[in-house]
Design a protein around this motif. Structure first.
Motif, mmCIF file in Angstrom:
data_model
loop_
_atom_site.group_PDB
_atom_site.id
_atom_site.type_symbol
_atom_site.label_atom_id
_atom_site.label_comp_id
_atom_site.label_asym_id
_atom_site.label_seq_id
_atom_site.Cartn_x
_atom_site.Cartn_y
_atom_site.Cartn_z
ATOM 1 N N TRP A 1 -9.871 2.486 -4.127
ATOM 2 C CA TRP A 1 -10.124 1.062 -3.839
ATOM 3 C C TRP A 1 -10.185 0.786 -2.337
ATOM 4 O O TRP A 1 -11.126 0.131 -1.877
ATOM 5 N N PRO A 2 -9.225 1.261 -1.531
ATOM 6 C CA PRO A 2 -9.360 1.032 -0.080
ATOM 7 C C PRO A 2 -10.668 1.568 0.484
ATOM 8 O O PRO A 2 -11.283 0.931 1.346
ATOM 9 N N ALA B 1 0.832 -1.204 0.000
ATOM 10 C CA ALA B 1 0.000 0.000 0.000
ATOM 11 C C ALA B 1 0.871 1.261 0.000
ATOM 12 O O ALA B 1 0.575 2.234 -0.716
ATOM 13 N N THR C 1 -4.023 2.617 5.091
ATOM 14 C CA THR C 1 -3.758 3.270 3.805
ATOM 15 C C THR C 1 -4.573 4.543 3.663
ATOM 16 O O THR C 1 -4.074 5.583 3.205
ATOM 17 N N ILE C 2 -5.849 4.480 4.053
ATOM 18 C CA ILE C 2 -6.717 5.663 3.980
ATOM 19 C C ILE C 2 -6.182 6.772 4.880
ATOM 20 O O ILE C 2 -6.135 7.952 4.490
ATOM 21 N N LEU D 1 -6.453 5.845 -3.391
ATOM 22 C CA LEU D 1 -7.248 5.637 -2.180
ATOM 23 C C LEU D 1 -8.662 5.149 -2.486
ATOM 24 O O LEU D 1 -9.374 4.724 -1.567
ATOM 25 N N LEU E 1 -6.616 -7.160 5.081
ATOM 26 C CA LEU E 1 -6.951 -6.067 4.169
ATOM 27 C C LEU E 1 -7.723 -4.959 4.876
ATOM 28 O O LEU E 1 -7.552 -3.779 4.554
ATOM 29 N N LEU E 2 -8.583 -5.319 5.845
ATOM 30 C CA LEU E 2 -9.312 -4.287 6.578
ATOM 31 C C LEU E 2 -8.348 -3.382 7.338
ATOM 32 O O LEU E 2 -8.445 -2.148 7.273
ATOM 33 N N VAL F 1 -5.038 -3.012 6.825
ATOM 34 C CA VAL F 1 -4.128 -2.318 5.907
ATOM 35 C C VAL F 1 -4.856 -1.216 5.144
ATOM 36 O O VAL F 1 -4.315 -0.115 4.960
ATOM 37 N N ASN F 2 -6.076 -1.468 4.707
ATOM 38 C CA ASN F 2 -6.804 -0.443 3.949
ATOM 39 C C ASN F 2 -7.164 0.754 4.814
ATOM 40 O O ASN F 2 -7.145 1.895 4.344
ATOM 41 N N SER G 1 -13.584 -0.642 -0.700
ATOM 42 C CA SER G 1 -13.530 -2.001 -0.146
ATOM 43 C C SER G 1 -13.989 -2.070 1.299
ATOM 44 O O SER G 1 -14.263 -3.161 1.812
ATOM 45 N N ILE G 2 -14.061 -0.912 1.961
ATOM 46 C CA ILE G 2 -14.417 -0.907 3.380
ATOM 47 C C ILE G 2 -15.782 -1.549 3.589
ATOM 48 O O ILE G 2 -15.999 -2.311 4.540
#
Length: 630
Positions: free
Chosen positions: A301-302, A43, A157-158, A299, A150-151, A153-154, A305-306
């Motif tokens: 996609w993150p 990320a 990332t946000i 940003l 992924l939750l 990390v995303n 994806s939430i």
């Protein structure tokens, strides 16, 4: 059973509920940490690309130097390859440990199901247990391997990307943050509704699995009564209910996805207008605005994806609740802290003021077993007789602690069975039930199931097997396609009822117990075979204490003494002849058994049985009234 979550699970927050998985994850936590670090690195590399693009726009592209443009392109390519390598590493780190967690959870849950008492299995549907064992644990594994990492990390990332957005201009960063606030509020409200729906869906899936299992196991009954369409109608109703719940889930997720997709679009539009205005004011240049939108695109996609990851987390939370509903069940039948050792057992079995009632029995109801006093001497065969509902089968479950007494004691050689370890107790006491259950294994494995210490393929194993089959008159196994190595199929349904009972009896005999408890194990045998089995049993029972529930006069003939069970109490004990002389109720019970036996063998028609039984009842009632008056 009620499939609603336990009060403890319902009181936990989602993080607290999922934290219960920590003991399963702890042995491989470093691999999960490596996967999370790799995902975060991927990320961060993605977030670096817009910054590099800004530098390329300002330097090489403005200057027109081809070598610098190529160098910038190589830098972007290298970042892209680095991101791909980090994604591969994430998968490499988490693939094996996630399956190990799944394996440990599944084996421990199975072990827990084996340890929980029969009373637990009486309350729970098999389909509910199956869906937890397979579907829920599989969902937890997928969430740990994919959703959790992924939750986390995303979200990071946000947060990191949002901070970087302020690098170009504070106004653009504020716009992006303000448009994100409604998404978090929407997500909080989503949890409340979706959590209820996902629990309902997974419980309904368990109910549907139960219906399938019952239909498959009862296929002979459904076909015999022509009730296939009825079963299909019932199944279709349950499937439609599940479909409606899944549609409600899909609508909830769809509404969240719409909202999560809409807000970034609004943010992009407002940011574009603001950026153009800022360029006109000279606050930023075109390269900065381009880099801002490149960062916002990274940003996107993150952010989008939430919604999916949040719903995935709630699914995992519900699956965790359902699995821990079983782990948190209290096991009332356990080994004592300091087990007593019997040594060489004699086989004396004593019921001392024994009481028993099922957990769901009302307080106003009397105990099913209401003060049983009975002594079986070592080597004695005791027949237990009584009318339907008197508690005979329930009494046979107490010596081996399939259920625990609710009052009084059961003693084996003077030791309360609750003071013995379960392994030792069940080594000394074996059972054979009227409803013979066999496993999808070979005849040899089924018969020698109770001899864990024995090599079933050794010469000794073969000797024990043949002796047990001989007692049960189960020579038919040699005519099966592969003899004793034939796999008899699920629950032994490929065999007749009499064949299953003979193998179940052989299994009990092969266990070589000191106490043998038989709950009418010969009910499906024909008269000739029954006579042969009873003759062989006489030799086995010569040195074994036996408690036999008798539903036939011929079974009573095996016994040294007979115990009469009436409304949960032993009202008479003696030989068959003694009880015939002294107990009118015993005469009534025996006459009922004889009449049922006559109908079974075709000696008298059913209508005569009904008339004779009614006459016996009236005679028995008059006799009891006369005795009371006397």
């Amino acid at each position: 059973m009620s499939s609603s979550p336990s009060s403890h699970s319902a009181s936990l927050s989602t993080p607290q509920a999922l934290w219960r998985l920590a003991p399963f994850v702890k042995p491989v936590v470093w691999r999960f940490a490596g996967g999370a670090a790799s995902a975060l690195a991927a990320a961060i590399i993605a977030l670096m690309i817009p910054i590099v693009l800004e530098q390329i726009l300002r330097g090489p592209i403005e200057s027109g130097e081809i070598s610098l443009i190529v160098l910038g392109a190589v830098a972007v390519l290298a970042l892209g390859l680095g991101e791909a390598v980090m994604v591969w590493l994430r998968r490499w780190f988490i693939l094996k440990p996630s399956t190990e967690v799944e394996y440990q959870m599944r084996t421990q849950l199975y072990s827990r199901l084996q340890a929980l008492p029969v009373a637990f299995h009486d309350r729970w549907q098999s389909g509910q247990l199956l869906s937890r064992m397979m579907q829920d644990i599989g969902l937890i594994r997928r969430w740990l391997a994919f959703g959790l990492i992924l939750l986390v990390v995303n979200i990071l990332t946000i947060l990191i990307g949002s901070v970087l957005l302020f690098r170009w201009h504070w106004l653009l960063g504020v716009i992006f943050l303000i448009t994100g606030i409604p998404m978090w509020i929407r997500g909080y409200l989503f949890e409340k509704r979706y959590g209820v729906l996902t629990r309902r869906s997974q419980d309904q899936t368990g109910d549907l699995a139960t219906s399938v299992e019952e239909s498959v196991h009862g296929i002979r009954v459904l076909k015999a009564f022509g009730r296939g369409k009825h079963a299909l109608t019932r199944f279709s109703g349950q499937a439609e209910t599940l479909r409606e719940t899944e549609m409600s889930k899909a609508r909830s997720v769809g509404a969240l996805w719409f909202f999560l997709d809409l807000m970034p679009q609004i943010a992009f539009g407002v940011s574009l207008m603001s950026g153009i205005w800022l360029i006109s004011q000279g606050s930023i240049d075109a390269a900065q605005l381009f880099a801002f939108f490149a960062m916002a695109t990274v940003l996107r996609w993150p952010i989008e994806s939430i919604g999916f990851l949040f719903s995935f987390m709630l699914d995992a939370r519900t699956a965790t609740d359902r699995v821990f509903d079983i782990f948190s069940e209290t096991n009332s039948i356990t080994d004592p802290e300091n087990p007593v050792q019997i040594g060489e057992p004699r086989g004396e079995l004593v019921f001392e003021n024994t009481h028993f009632r099922y957990q769901d029995a009302g307080s106003a109801e009397r105990d099913l077993l209401d003060g049983i006093d009975l002594v079986l001497r070592p080597g004695e065969t005791m027949a237990l007789v009584g009318l339907t509902g008197s508690g005979k089968t329930t009494l046979t479950t107490l010596p081996a602690r399939l259920y625990d007494v609710t009052g009084g004691r059961v003693l084996l050689d003077g030791v309360d069975v609750r003071d013995l370890s379960l392994v030792e107790l069940r080594r000394h006491i074996a059972m054979a039930f009227e409803d013979a259950t066999l496993f999808s294994a070979s005849v040899r494995e089924n018969v020698l199931l109770g001899r864990a210490e024995l090599d079933i393929h050794s010469a000794e194993g073969e000797r024990v097997l043949r002796e047990a089959l001989g007692v049960a008159q189960a020579g038919f196994v040699d005519e099966l396609p592969e003899g004793v190595e034939t796999v008899i199929g699920e629950e032994g349904l490929s065999l007749s009822g009499g064949q299953r009972q003979r193998l179940a009896l052989a299994r009990a005999v092969a266990a070589a117990p000191k106490v043998l408890v038989l709950d009418d194990p010969l009910s499906a045998l024909d008269v000739d075979t029954e006579a042969l089995v009873e003759e062989a049993l006489r030799h086995v029972l010569a040195e074994t204490t036996a408690l036999i529930v008798a539903h036939r006069p011929s079974t009573v003939a095996l016994a040294d003494r007979v115990a009469l069970l009436e409304r949960g109490r032993i009202t008479a004990v003696g030989t068959h002849s003694e009880l015939l002389r002294s107990s009118s109720h015993y005469r009534h019970v025996i006459s009922s058994l004889e009449a049922e036996e006559a109908v079974r063998t075709g000696a008298i028609p059913v209508i005569d049985l009904q008339t004779d039984t009614q006459n016996d009842t009236r005679t028995d009632t008059r006799t009891e009234e006369e005795e009371v008056q006397a």
